[in-house]
Design a protein around this motif. Structure first.
Motif, PDB file in Angstrom:
ATOM      1  N   PRO A  10       0.803  -1.143  -0.082  1.00 40.01           N
ATOM      2  CA  PRO A  10      -0.001  -0.250  -0.036  1.00 40.01           C
ATOM      3  C   PRO A  10       0.975   1.297  -0.064  1.00 40.01           C
ATOM      4  N   ILE A  11       2.028   1.465   0.681  1.00 37.23           N
ATOM      5  CA  ILE A  11       2.839   2.355   0.721  1.00 37.23           C
ATOM      6  C   ILE A  11       3.624   2.610  -0.644  1.00 37.23           C
ATOM      7  N   ALA A  12       4.018   1.653  -1.398  1.00 33.50           N
ATOM      8  CA  ALA A  12       4.550   1.786  -2.583  1.00 33.50           C
ATOM      9  C   ALA A  12       3.680   2.061  -3.764  1.00 33.50           C
ATOM     10  N   ASP A  13       2.392   1.619  -3.527  1.00 33.02           N
ATOM     11  CA  ASP A  13       1.446   2.109  -4.359  1.00 33.02           C
ATOM     12  C   ASP A  13       0.947   3.682  -4.521  1.00 33.02           C
ATOM     13  N   LEU A  14       1.102   4.059  -3.113  1.00 31.23           N
ATOM     14  CA  LEU A  14       1.053   5.801  -2.986  1.00 31.23           C
ATOM     15  C   LEU A  14       2.008   6.306  -3.387  1.00 31.23           C
ATOM     16  N   GLN A  15       3.381   5.748  -3.105  1.00 30.74           N
ATOM     17  CA  GLN A  15       4.460   6.548  -3.562  1.00 30.74           C
ATOM     18  C   GLN A  15       4.539   6.441  -5.179  1.00 30.74           C
ATOM     19  N   GLN A  16       4.166   5.531  -5.853  1.00 32.76           N
ATOM     20  CA  GLN A  16       3.960   5.420  -7.210  1.00 32.76           C
ATOM     21  C   GLN A  16       3.008   6.570  -7.764  1.00 32.76           C
ATOM     22  N   GLN A  17       1.880   6.803  -6.943  1.00 32.24           N
ATOM     23  CA  GLN A  17       0.892   7.928  -7.245  1.00 32.24           C
ATOM     24  C   GLN A  17       1.773   9.081  -7.117  1.00 32.24           C
ATOM     25  N   VAL A  18       2.490   9.479  -6.204  1.00 30.29           N
ATOM     26  CA  VAL A  18       3.355  10.653  -5.922  1.00 30.29           C
ATOM     27  C   VAL A  18       3.934  10.882  -7.283  1.00 30.29           C
ATOM     28  N   GLU A  19       4.719   9.883  -7.512  1.00 29.43           N
ATOM     29  CA  GLU A  19       5.586   9.969  -8.683  1.00 29.43           C
ATOM     30  C   GLU A  19       4.843  10.480 -10.082  1.00 29.43           C
ATOM     31  N   LYS A  20       3.740   9.952 -10.087  1.00 28.02           N
ATOM     32  CA  LYS A  20       3.105  10.228 -11.340  1.00 28.02           C
ATOM     33  C   LYS A  20       2.304  11.553 -11.375  1.00 28.02           C
ATOM     34  N   VAL A  21       1.868  12.114 -10.248  1.00 30.88           N
ATOM     35  CA  VAL A  21       1.435  13.397  -9.993  1.00 30.88           C
ATOM     36  C   VAL A  21       2.520  14.631 -10.257  1.00 30.88           C
ATOM     37  N   LYS A  22       4.083  14.139  -9.578  1.00 35.24           N
ATOM     38  CA  LYS A  22       4.983  14.861 -10.095  1.00 35.24           C
ATOM     39  C   LYS A  22       5.338  15.056 -11.524  1.00 35.24           C
ATOM     40  N   GLN A  23       5.198  13.904 -12.013  1.00 38.89           N
ATOM     41  CA  GLN A  23       5.197  14.029 -13.599  1.00 38.89           C
ATOM     42  C   GLN A  23       4.455  14.942 -14.429  1.00 38.89           C
ATOM     43  N   VAL A  24       3.166  14.477 -14.159  1.00 35.67           N
ATOM     44  CA  VAL A  24       2.078  15.504 -14.724  1.00 35.67           C
ATOM     45  C   VAL A  24       2.543  16.843 -14.313  1.00 35.67           C
ATOM     46  N   ALA A  25       2.690  17.232 -13.169  1.00 37.03           N
ATOM     47  CA  ALA A  25       2.863  18.647 -12.689  1.00 37.03           C
ATOM     48  C   ALA A  25       4.069  19.358 -13.492  1.00 37.03           C
ATOM     49  N   GLU A  26       5.230  18.512 -13.651  1.00 41.07           N
ATOM     50  CA  GLU A  26       6.156  19.074 -14.410  1.00 41.07           C
ATOM     51  C   GLU A  26       5.872  19.002 -15.995  1.00 41.07           C
ATOM     52  N   LYS A  27       5.147  18.297 -16.578  1.00 36.89           N
ATOM     53  CA  LYS A  27       4.842  18.186 -17.937  1.00 36.89           C
ATOM     54  C   LYS A  27       3.708  19.287 -18.428  1.00 36.89           C
ATOM     55  N   THR A  28       2.987  19.525 -17.399  1.00 31.20           N
ATOM     56  CA  THR A  28       1.555  20.471 -17.776  1.00 31.20           C
ATOM     57  C   THR A  28       1.795  21.737 -17.211  1.00 31.20           C
ATOM     58  N   LYS A  29       2.856  21.940 -16.293  1.00 34.05           N
ATOM     59  CA  LYS A  29       3.244  23.215 -15.572  1.00 34.05           C
ATOM     60  C   LYS A  29       1.914  23.689 -14.584  1.00 34.05           C
ATOM     61  N   VAL A  30       0.857  22.559 -14.268  1.00 33.68           N
ATOM     62  CA  VAL A  30      -0.328  22.924 -13.289  1.00 33.68           C
ATOM     63  C   VAL A  30       0.170  22.703 -11.901  1.00 33.68           C
ATOM     64  N   ASP A  31      -0.127  23.434 -11.005  1.00 29.42           N
ATOM     65  CA  ASP A  31       0.177  23.512  -9.452  1.00 29.42           C
ATOM     66  C   ASP A  31      -0.482  22.113  -8.931  1.00 29.42           C
ATOM     67  N   MET A  32       0.119  21.145  -8.461  1.00 34.90           N
ATOM     68  CA  MET A  32      -0.425  19.962  -7.952  1.00 34.90           C
ATOM     69  C   MET A  32      -0.196  19.774  -6.615  1.00 34.90           C
ATOM     70  N   SER A  33       0.308  20.871  -5.944  1.00 36.09           N
ATOM     71  CA  SER A  33       0.820  20.767  -4.502  1.00 36.09           C
ATOM     72  C   SER A  33      -0.105  20.112  -3.664  1.00 36.09           C
ATOM     73  N   ALA A  34      -1.405  20.709  -3.800  1.00 35.76           N
ATOM     74  CA  ALA A  34      -2.528  20.156  -2.981  1.00 35.76           C
ATOM     75  C   ALA A  34      -2.822  18.695  -2.794  1.00 35.76           C
ATOM     76  N   THR A  35      -2.796  18.303  -4.020  1.00 32.96           N
ATOM     77  CA  THR A  35      -2.629  16.786  -4.178  1.00 32.96           C
ATOM     78  C   THR A  35      -1.583  16.044  -3.711  1.00 32.96           C
ATOM     79  N   LEU A  36      -0.545  16.640  -3.775  1.00 36.73           N
ATOM     80  CA  LEU A  36       0.761  15.988  -3.578  1.00 36.73           C
ATOM     81  C   LEU A  36       0.608  15.912  -1.820  1.00 36.73           C
TER      82      LEU A  36
END
Length: 318
Positions: A10-36
């Motif tokens: 469960p921890i590894a799954d959540l950490q993968q989600q964090v990495e995906k959100v960071k990638q999306v934020a970097e790619k789209t330049k959208v502020d994802m800090s609240a989600t992170l």
């Protein structure tokens, strides 16, 4: 590559989600800090839920984590300096046990411990932390040297057991361990023992007699490993989880049964998550105990040490 266990998924799954959100934020330049932040809070909560409710077998798994700090790493982080000493003056130098004089916050001590190795080649060199008789005789030689110069002894225990090979038995494995039990019981200096990983059978007990005996939070200490217990009782390793519960081998079990003097808390997730913090916690405990034990007269110290171990396993019937 980081090693993780099934119960940590469960921890590894959540950490993968964090990495995906960071990638999306970097790619789209959208502020994802609240989600992170929400995901990080979930990770912390999940970690607390998992690591505060570990089973005996899960603690055994953490104690064997390949990235978990070993004796030489602790020595490097805790000591100001360290001079390793070698050999038992009879057979050879057993690489599964290391030891020598070190300085902790200006205090000279003798440090002895099992060493498993940090990779496959080193583990073979160290015999996976399974000492031969010469390892225990080396440990005793160093303890006697500490006694000669009136220096406290500190031991770090982390072994799957004493080496069970035929050559070890031929050279007196049982006698070597028994001799250490006898000599440590009456050694004329303070002794502090800490189980930092696995504490299996006589292999652990051979350097485990002390005025203070501690276990790190996610370690185990038992006469037999869960797998061996399972293979003896059920003729199969498939019941190792059940065996781990029956053996009552965790730090909590050991403390409740008055077989150890205390539990040293680990960083969340285990010692391997923050080795420096773990080493600092151990150092703080060692300095407190050294101050207390040095203040006692040696005769009183030995009497209390013997009495403590003699009282273990005593049952009073109503």
């Amino acid at each position: 590559m980081n090693t993780s266990f099934d119960f940590e998924k469960p921890i590894a799954d959540l950490q993968q989600q964090v990495e995906k959100v960071k990638q999306v934020a970097e790619k789209t330049k959208v502020d994802m800090s609240a989600t992170l932040k929400e995901l990080q809070d979930k990770i912390e909560k999940t970690k607390l839920d998992i690591y505060n409710n570990l089973t005996g077998w899960q603690k055994v798994q953490i104690s064997r984590h390949p990235e978990r700090p070993y004796t030489l790493q602790y020595i490097e982080m805790i000591c100001d300096d360290f001079i390793e000493m070698h050999g038992d003056r009879t057979v050879k130098d057993d690489k599964a046990i290391v030891g020598g004089f070190g300085t902790i916050a200006g205090q000279s001590v003798m440090i002895i411990g099992h060493q498993k190795g940090v990779n496959t080649k080193m583990r073979q060199y160290r015999n996976f932390g399974m000492a031969n008789p010469e390892g225990y005789r080396k440990a005793l030689r160093l303890m006697k040297l500490a006694e000669k110069f009136n220096k406290p002894v500190i031991t770090f225990i982390d072994t799957p057991g004493a080496f069970p090979g035929l050559e070890a038995e031929e050279r007196g494995q049982g006698e070597a361990i028994a001799r250490n039990l006898l000599e440590m019981s009456v050694l004329n200096v303070p002794i502090i023992c800490i189980i930092v990983g696995e504490g299996a059978s006589g292999g652990a007990l051979g350097i485990g007699i002390g005025d203070k005996v501690y276990m790190l939070e996610h370690t185990w200490y038992s006469v037999i490993s869960p797998e061996s217990c399972s293979s003896i009782l059920w003729r199969s390793w498939d019941f190792k989880e059940q065996a781990a519960e029956c053996l009552k081998l965790t730090a909590d079990n050991m403390y409740q049964n008055k077989l150890i003097d205390g539990i040293i808390k680990e960083p969340l997730g285990g010692a391997h998550q923050d080795p420096k913090a773990m080493a600092e916690t151990i150092k703080t405990q060692l300095l407190a105990d050294l101050s207390e034990l040095k203040a006692k007269k040696i005769e009183k110290l030995i009497d209390e040490r013997i009495e403590k171990f003699c009282n273990m396993g005593v049952v009073v019937e109503d």
